[in-house]
Each structure stands twice: as structure tokens, then as C-alpha cells.
Write an enzyme that holds these catalytic residues in place. Structure first.
Site, short mmCIF file in Angstrom:
data_model
loop_
_atom_site.label_atom_id
_atom_site.label_comp_id
_atom_site.label_asym_id
_atom_site.label_seq_id
_atom_site.Cartn_x
_atom_site.Cartn_y
_atom_site.Cartn_z
N GLY A 71 56.39 40.98 33.73
CA GLY A 71 56.60 42.07 34.68
C GLY A 71 56.40 43.44 34.03
O GLY A 71 55.80 44.34 34.63
N THR A 72 56.88 43.59 32.82
CA THR A 72 56.78 44.88 32.13
C THR A 72 55.31 45.27 31.94
O THR A 72 54.91 46.41 32.23
CB THR A 72 57.50 44.82 30.77
OG1 THR A 72 58.87 44.48 31.01
CG2 THR A 72 57.42 46.14 30.03
N ASN A 150 66.62 45.15 41.43
CA ASN A 150 67.18 44.10 40.60
C ASN A 150 68.69 44.18 40.43
O ASN A 150 69.33 43.20 40.14
CB ASN A 150 66.50 44.09 39.22
CG ASN A 150 66.38 45.47 38.61
OD1 ASN A 150 65.75 46.36 39.20
ND2 ASN A 150 66.99 45.69 37.47
N GLN A 178 61.58 40.84 41.59
CA GLN A 178 62.80 40.22 42.13
C GLN A 178 62.58 39.61 43.51
O GLN A 178 63.29 38.67 43.88
CB GLN A 178 63.94 41.25 42.20
CG GLN A 178 64.46 41.70 40.85
CD GLN A 178 65.21 40.60 40.11
OE1 GLN A 178 65.71 39.64 40.69
NE2 GLN A 178 65.29 40.74 38.79
N SER A 198 56.79 38.39 37.69
CA SER A 198 57.14 37.85 36.37
C SER A 198 57.48 36.37 36.48
O SER A 198 58.16 35.96 37.42
CB SER A 198 58.33 38.62 35.81
OG SER A 198 58.78 37.99 34.63
N GLY A 199 57.04 35.57 35.52
CA GLY A 199 57.29 34.13 35.54
C GLY A 199 58.76 33.75 35.43
O GLY A 199 59.23 32.86 36.14
N THR A 236 43.50 36.19 24.20
CA THR A 236 43.36 34.78 24.58
C THR A 236 44.45 34.40 25.59
O THR A 236 45.63 34.67 25.36
CB THR A 236 43.45 33.89 23.33
OG1 THR A 236 42.42 34.30 22.42
CG2 THR A 236 43.27 32.41 23.67
N CYS A 323 78.37 49.96 28.44
CA CYS A 323 78.00 49.38 27.16
C CYS A 323 77.11 48.15 27.27
O CYS A 323 76.34 47.85 26.37
CB CYS A 323 79.24 49.03 26.37
SG CYS A 323 80.33 50.45 26.27
C1 LIG Z 1 62.80 41.46 34.96
C2 LIG Z 1 62.15 42.60 35.66
C3 LIG Z 1 61.01 43.23 35.12
C4 LIG Z 1 60.46 42.87 33.77
O1 LIG Z 1 59.83 41.64 33.76
P1 LIG Z 1 59.56 40.93 32.32
O2 LIG Z 1 58.73 39.75 32.66
O3 LIG Z 1 60.91 40.58 31.78
O4 LIG Z 1 58.83 41.92 31.48
C5 LIG Z 1 60.44 44.24 35.84
N1 LIG Z 1 60.92 44.61 37.03
C6 LIG Z 1 62.00 44.03 37.59
C7 LIG Z 1 62.48 44.49 38.92
C8 LIG Z 1 62.66 43.02 36.92
O5 LIG Z 1 63.75 42.46 37.47
#
Ligand SMILES: *Cc1c(COP(=O)(O)O)cnc(C)c1O
Length: 381
Positions: A71-72, A150, A178, A198-199, A236, A323
Site C-alpha cells: 500500500g505504501t 483505517n 482498508q 495492499s495484500g 523482478t 505512545c
Molecule cells: C496498511 C495501510 C497502508 C500501507 O500498506 P502497506 O502494504 O503496509 O505498505 C496504506 N494505507 C492504509 C489505509 C492502510 O491501512
């Protein structure tokens, strides 16, 4: 001790069916998808089958699907890629409750001369369409608004947002990490041009994701090299991961309707009963929210202590308090919906998933009131 996982917004376990689908791609079908021999062709075929599965789930065509590391990376590529490719546009719009992958990327571009508008949200976490319309200028190249949040689970009015961006000829990206697999995410219904998945949030593996890019969108790649993924993402391909992600997508589409209904029943029972606790409230929207998300506030309670107490009783949950995020500041989402630092510090996020049962809900409902009152007693002393 019984252990109950209620932190599915952080990550999920990998479905057995997904693991099974992946295994052969570590061992016998280990080929490099760029190789011309049969090993390579097997990997390439698996890659393209996976692309087809993801495309179908989004209502897209396979040429519009790019595999990433998660996702990032998808968020970074969408935002930087579109702004770099459209240098005649110097403004982008996002919301104050986006995931850090979006907010930090927008901040990075801002430091390099791009104007960024952070749209506020209302008390329930919704972006206002009027604010969006007012923020748009001739310079606006991209709007990026998450599909569902999220932390508080609020679902944004993407379709209406997309109508506005269409009328103004502006690209719309959404972080659907999400929402995907829990609510419909057809890219045409949502009027979006770019979308991130994201997987590991959908019972697939970590370290693999998807970026959907509508045909015709001007975008630059972030990673350069061998020209993989039709030059959009060199490196790859993570074939086993991609096969796993596609299997997770396939399962999510098969189970979504029934599973979402089940989760909504569990969630609503949880919400109804938790709110019977004195000085408690629900963060986020009462109805426009993800099927699996419940986010509570408790007055006179410190979120991190709450999480540790619950963990001691076998319940894995999360908080937006200072924290736990390591940042020393309360959650930007909770302060954006108008909570004070103190209110934000007493938050509890329970995100349900496929493994959670009615009994799990009962167990949490059994331990939570006592944990909250214990903590209040201690803090009073
Ligand atoms: C978890 C999340 C991400 C990041 O995804 P990753 O695969 O962990 O890099 C981005 N956006 C949202 C809303 C998320 O919940």
C-alpha cells in the site's frame, strides 16, 4: 489462555488457501518472469493470470493493474508519479485523515514547491464536497482521498468526489487499502483514476500490493531499472507474493457479501454493548463505516494502558493514543474529528475479521467494562 485477534486493520493472517497457492512459486515454479525459457514462461503466466483476477475484481482491464511492494508504495507512486508527470499543475488536494503513506508523500512534495490543500473533515470523519469544490483551482492536478479510514472506519463519499474531479478534469486517487474486499470497489462506480490495495490487509501476504492506473492517466514510475510492469515498476516481480495476493482477492470477492453482513452484525452488537459503559462514545460515522471497524473513546482512560490490560486478557486491539504510535502525539485522525488530546488518548480500536466469532465478542464484552473501571480507579488515585 484464549487469544483473540481484533486488530485486522493492522494486518491479517494469511488464508490457508493463499499459502497453498503460493507454495509452488517458491519451489518448482521459481522462474524469473522475464526469462524466455519454460521456467520464466510459467512465472509470467502466473503473473498475468493474477493481473486478470485483480482487474476483474476492480472492474478494470489487466493493462491498468500494476503490482507493487504494498500500500505504501502504491500511494507514493500514485501521488509522486502523477505530480511529476504533470508539471504544469502545481497543486494537490488531500484530507487531514489520510494514512501516513499519503500524508508524508504530500508533505514531501510540499517541501519541494507543490501547493498542498489538506481538507478538514467533520466530527464523523467525512470530507465535505463543498470544501473540495472550494479548494479546486486551475493548478490542481490531483485529488487523493482515502476510500475508508483505517482508524475510525469512516467511508468517504468517493463517487460524489469523483463526479467533482471529473467535471474539473482532475485525476482522483484513492487509498482503498482498508475498503477493498469489505465493500464494493469498482473503479468506474467510484469514479477513480488511481487506486491502492495492499495484500496483508486482505488475508494475503505482506510486501505486495496493487496500483490501479486508469488507461490514459499521465504518470511517471518511481523505480527505474529493467522496465518491469510495462516500465511502471522495475524490479523482478514477487511472483509468489503476487499469486498469493490474487488468491486473496479472489476469495474476498467470493466471500465479501456474506462476510460483510456477518461482520456488521458482530460490530453492531459490540458497539451497542460497549456504549453502555459510563463515559464512552463511538469515534467515526454511525452508519457510513467499514463492516469490521469499531473505535471507542473512554473518558479518564489512557489508551496504551487499556491495550496492555486487554492484551493481558488475551485480546489484541489498538489505540490512537500517544505512545503506541511511537510519535508522542495523539492520532491525527482523532484530533481531526475534533477530539481533544485527552479524549484522543482514551481510544480503543477493535477491528474484526474472519476468525472472530460471536463468542469472541462476548469475551471482549465480558472483560472490557472491568478493565475500564480498573484503570479509572487507578488514575483517580
Ligand atoms: C496498511 C495501510 C497502508 C500501507 O500498506 P502497506 O502494504 O503496509 O505498505 C496504506 N494505507 C492504509 C489505509 C492502510 O491501512
Amino acid at each position: 489462555m484464549k487469544r483473540i485477534y481484533m486488530d485486522h486493520a493492522a494486518t491479517t493472517y494469511v488464508d490457508r488457501e493463499v499459502v497453498q497457492a503460493m507454495l509452488p512459486y517458491f519451489t518448482e515454479h521459481f522462474g524469473n518472469a522475464s526469462s524466455l525459457h519454460s521456467f520464466g514462461r510459467e512465472a509470467k503466466a502466473a503473473l498475468e493470470r493474477s493481473r486478470g483476477v485483480v482487474a476483474k475484481a476492480l472492474g478494470a482491464s489487466p493493462e491498468e493493474i500494476y503490482f507493487t511492494s504494498g500500500g505504501t508504495e502504491s500511494d507514493n507512486t500514485a501521488i509522486k508519479g502523477v505530480m511529476y508527470a504533470n508539471r504544469n499543475k502545481n497543486h494537490l488536494i488531500t484530507s487531514s485523515i489520510e494514512h501516513h503513506a499519503v500524508l508524508e508523500t504530500c508533505g514531501y512534495l510540499q517541501e519541494r514547491g507543490i501547493d498542498v490543500t489538506l481538507l478538514p473533515v467533520d466530527k464523523q470523519g467525512l470530507v465535505s464536497l463543498n470544501h473540495l469544490e472550494d479548494a479546486i483551482t486551475e493548478e490542481t492536478g490531483l485529488v487523493t482521498i482515502m476510500h475508508a479510514n483505517n482508524e475510525i472506519g469512516t467511508i468517504e463519499p468517493l463517487k460524489e468526489i469523483g463526479r467533482i474531479t471529473r467535471e474539473n478534469d482532475i485525476y482522483l486517487h484513492t487509498d482503498a487499502v482498508q475498503s477493498f474486499g469489505k465493500i464494493p470497489t469498482n473503479v468506474d462506480d467510484l469514479n477513480v483514476d488511481l487506486l491502492s490495495i495492499s495484500g496483508h490487509k486482505i488475508y494475503g501476504p505482506k510486501g505486495v500490493g496493487v496500483l490501479y492506473v486508469r488507461d490514459g492517466v499521465e504518470i511517471e514510475p518511481l523505480l527505474l531499472g529493467g522496465g518491469h510492469e510495462r516500465r511502471m515498476r522495475s524490479g523482478t516481480e514477487n511472483v509468489a507474493g503476487i499469486v498469493g495476493l490474487a488468491k486473496a482477492v479472489e476469495i474476498s470477492q467470493r466471500e465479501m457479501k456474506k462476510e460483510s453482513e456477518r461482520l456488521i452484525r458482530l460490530r453492531d452488537r459490540l458497539i451497542e454493548r460497549v456504549l453502555e459503559i459510563d463515559d464512552s462514545w463511538l469515534n467515526g460515522h454511525p452508519t457510513q463505516r467499514l463492516p469490521n471497524n469499531a473505535n471507542f473513546g473512554f473518558g479518564r482512560v489512557e489508551g496504551e494502558s487499556l491495550i496492555l490490560r486487554l492484551d493481558a486478557k488475551g485480546v489484541a486491539a489498538s489505540t490512537g493514543s500517544a505512545c503506541s504510535s511511537g510519535s508522542g502525539a495523539p492520532s491525527h485522525v482523532l484530533t481531526s474529528i475534533g477530539l481533544t488530546t485527552e479524549q484522543a488518548s482514551g481510544s480503543l480500536r477493535l477491528t474484526l475479521g474472519k476468525c472472530n466469532t460471536e463468542e469472541d465478542i462476548d469475551y471482549v464484552l465480558g472483560v472490557l467494562p472491568e478493565v475500564v473501571s480498573d484503570l479509572r480507579r487507578i488514575s483517580a488515585i
